[in-house]
Design a protein around this motif. Structure first.
Motif: not given
Ligand code: JHZ
Ligand code: ZN
Length: 404
Positions: A292-293, A295-296, A299, A322, A326, A370, A397, A400-402
């Motif tokens: 997740v980290r 991908d976020l 993004t 978060v 991150c 976000l 997130y 999952r990150v979307q």
């Protein structure tokens, strides 16, 4: 380290780095002075309790300006009004019932009890939030709940039919003292009811943002049953509640006084089947968190490179974990809007992202938002429908990150 419940060995499975206390939203000028602490979790090989490996002193967490307002969402207000009505109907039915709440915050639950004219006492160490509860007619003792306070409460008010806690019991590292206090306070047939973040939800949804200094423990039905046994109680009921993405409400009674609900065994079976708190499960969870980290951050960096405007929505305690884990700062996220006046004009601890009132969200709308307060997604997305209708996109997130 040694387990706070049974003294067994706690094996760390996730390290989220050095982090500030999650709810110390400070004025920008004071941000550099804030202390950082290691934030990591492990599971006990004895009683299975998942817990933080390092503790932040309680005075740093629940200070007078503690900013969280439990009444800050319709979801919470409705949930706790219902919880209070349920207690009034099922447990507080004697001639002069008495209920004590551990950490009553702004009186979101006890307000309904007070309106019904039922004897109650909230015990909360944070002065500003306790004053809000008092202003709505809730009786509050500004202190920490532990064996000492419970004895003092019993001496003045007599025994309690219910001790209640919501998102507060997992905050207390000294659960032995808490349960000794509950034992002092409760009548022979009284119950201790508490609803808290559930490790099953955290693992299933990769909701690692529930991990921060306030949440010392991450309960499972198995670890709560052990805890109850160890301190002279019996776990007699378990029920899901909708807050914070899905929590569990536990009911403890004195052994043999209540017939345990079949739900207890059902939840235990489910935990056995999924191997919850098993080393393999928590290692997989840790891997999902790292994904997740990656991908976020990717993004947000891509959107920045494309010249898109991204802001944050909601600054829960979760947003501290978060952003700090991150490495997200004002360069990637210029501000976060939040409806809590006590957070506005301050910055996210550690990450130092400014917090603005919700009006800033509309002036003008960003391209992307976000969503840190993902557990309030329904309420927030309904409120901000105009943003999406004008082409704005939500980034989430969890699980999952979307980009929605
Ligand atoms: P929310 C709290 O955590 C605090 P947090 C505590 N530490 C705890 O244990 C957990 O609960 C379980 C804002 N918001 O409820 C308000 C908007 O801006 O997820 C809040 O700052 N607009 C005791 O801090 C935040 O989002 C809105 O429309 O993770 C939500 O915080 C709504 C609905 C909320 O709690
Ligand atoms: Zn243990």
């Amino acid at each position: 380290m040694d387990c706070r419940i049974c003294g067994g060995t706690v094996t760390e499975f996730l390290d989220l780095g050095r982090q500030p206390s999650a709810n110390r939203f400070v004025p920008p000028g004071r941000a550099a002075e804030e202390p950082l602490f290691p934030l990591a979790v492990g599971a006990c090989g004895g009683c299975t309790m998942v817990q933080l490996t390092t503790e932040v002193p309680r005075e740093l967490k629940y200070h007078d300006e503690y900013p969280y307002r439990a009444s800050g969402s319709a979801l919470h207000r409705e949930h706790f009004a219902r919880a209070a009505r349920d207690l009034l109907r099922t447990e507080l039915t004697g001639p002069d019932p008495f209920v004590v709440e551990v950490g009553c915050n702004d009186g979101v639950m006890l307000g309904t009890i007070a309106d019904a004219g039922v004897r109650h006492l909230g015990v909360d160490p944070a002065a500003e939030v306790a004053a809000l509860a008092a202003a709505r007619g809730v009786r509050v003792l500004t202190d920490w709940f532990e064996a000492r306070t419970a004895a003092a409460v019993r001496a003045v008010h007599g025994p309690a039919d219910v001790v209640f806690g919501a998102n507060t019991i997992c905050h207390l590292p000294y659960l032995g003292s808490v349960l000794a206090g509950v034992d002092t306070l409760l009548t022979a047939d009284g119950v201790f009811v508490f609803e808290e973040p559930y490790l099953g939800t955290i693992v299933e949804r990769t909701a690692f943002d529930q991990i921060y200094d306030e949440h010392v423990f991450y309960f499972t039905v198995r670890s709560v049953r052990e805890l109850a046994r160890r301190f002279g109680f019996e776990l007699v009921d378990v029920a899901p509640t909708p807050l914070h993405g899905g929590e569990l409400r536990y009911t403890l009674a004195r052994p043999g006084r209540r017939r345990p609900s079949p739900a207890v065994e059902q939840w235990l079976d489910r935990e056995r089947a999924t191997g919850l708190a098993h080393p393999r499960t928590v290692e997989r969870f840790a891997e999902a968190v790292r994904r997740v980290r990656t991908d976020l951050v990717a993004t947000l960096e891509r959107l920045a490179a494309e010249g898109r405007r991204v802001v944050g929505y909601g600054a829960p305690g979760k947003s501290t974990t978060v952003t700090n884990y991150c490495g997200i700062g004002p360069a990637l996220l210029p501000f976060i809007c939040d409806s809590t006046p006590a957070k506005q004009g301050r910055v996210v601890p550690g990450a130092r992202i400014p917090i603005a009132p919700p009006e800033a969200f509309r002036a003008p709308y960003p391209d992307f938002a976000l969503l840190f307060a993902w557990n309030h997604a329904e309420e927030i997305m309904a409120k901000e429908r105009d943003f999406a209708e004008r082409g704005g996109r939500w980034i989430v997130y969890v699980p999952r990150v979307q980009v929605l």
